[in-house]
Design an enzyme around this catalytic site. Structure first.
Site, PDB file in Angstrom:
ATOM      1  N   LYS A  87       2.372  15.956  -0.287  1.00 50.59           N
ATOM      2  CA  LYS A  87       3.248  15.329   0.695  1.00 50.59           C
ATOM      3  C   LYS A  87       3.394  16.330   1.831  1.00 50.59           C
ATOM      4  CE  LYS A  87       7.861  13.575   1.633  1.00 50.59           C
ATOM      5  NZ  LYS A  87       9.286  13.636   1.240  1.00 50.59           N
ATOM      6  N   THR A  92      18.439  12.112  -2.120  1.00 50.78           N
ATOM      7  CA  THR A  92      19.840  12.472  -1.926  1.00 50.78           C
ATOM      8  C   THR A  92      20.803  11.413  -2.454  1.00 50.78           C
ATOM      9  OG1 THR A  92      19.299  13.806   0.021  1.00 50.78           O
ATOM     10  CG2 THR A  92      21.583  13.086  -0.203  1.00 50.78           C
TER      11      THR A  92
END
Length: 254
Positions: free
Chosen positions: A95, A205
């Site tokens: 990524k 998150t």
């Protein structure tokens, strides 16, 4: 079934490993989410000392590991991190994240495109994290990226899909999977992302900072499934005017 590179995924919810109170919560939340792809920062790995080593429990769950280059500020640092991850993890998946500004963590489009071109040429399966820029996503696709990961809003902000108009264009134009990454703060926002036609979402998150990460992981799994099912079923058209669902005056003529 979602296919990225040479790998197929049943779950369209990808998750992260950061911000959890402890590894036990992280592993339990990932399990509850049914996620089959988990991203982790290369800078977090330390195979020599075993310090903060989350690899073994993740590998035991047989999830696909997607190392990321978070912390890289330019092409050179990102490529170094990618090479390090391949050496440490034995994977050519990466990524790609390059964000030189530590305050807002906005991805650098110029450095990202340059690094993506090099890494694709070196045989990596590159998933770049970028702003929701349709032109940039097209260029990344052209250099060989296996998917694109446009942001919904700033990393960790939980602001949702602030970039929705541009995400729609990217989804419409892209010939590779579109994974909406960053800013998704509630299951309803993940549902909306999937309703737009995104191929997957990456959530960290919102799960990790929840009072109950395990329950929240389960909620996101259901939300993603619901959004995908709604997209396949076909949403009704949005109209600026009212459209009656039954005759309004017919009974008056009886």
């Amino acid at each position: 079934m979602l296919k990225i590179g040479d790998t197929e995924f049943t779950s369209r919810l990808f998750t992260g490993t950061g911000k959890f109170a402890n590894d036990k919560n992280m592993l339990a939340a990932i399990g509850a989410s049914n996620s089959e792809l988990v991203t982790l920062a290369v800078k977090r790995l330390d195979l020599k000392t075993g310090s903060d080593n989350i690899l073994k429990p993740l590998q035991q769950r047989r999830v696909k590991l997607l190392p990321n280059t978070a912390g890289a500020r330019n092409v050179k640092e990102a490529i170094f991190a990618a090479h390090l991850s391949r050496e440490m993890l034995g994977t050519n998946w990466i990524k790609l994240e390059i964000h030189p500004d530590p305050k807002y963590l906005m991805p650098d489009p110029i450095e990202t495109l340059a690094a993506a071109r090099i890494l694709c040429e070196q045989g990596y399966v590159v998933l770049p994290y970028v702003h929701a820029d349709p032109v940039l996503c097209r260029r990344l696709e052209e250099v060989g990226c296996a998917a694109v990961m446009p942001l919904g809003s700033p990393i960790g902000s939980n602001q949702g899909l602030a970039t929705e108009p541009f995400l729609k264009i990217i989804i419409e134009q892209s010939q590779v999977p579109v994974v909406i990454d960053a800013g998704i703060g509630a299951p309803s926002q993940a549902t909306r992302a999937m309703e737009l036609g995104a191929d997957a979402v990456l959530v960290n998150t919102a799960i990790a900072s929840s009072a109950d990460p395990v329950a929240m992981g389960r909620c996101f799994a259901q939300a993603v499934d619901t959004g995908r099912a709604a997209f396949i079923a076909g949403l009704g058209n949005v109209s600026e005017q009212a459209n009656s669902t039954s005759p309004l005056t017919g009974f008056l003529n009886v």
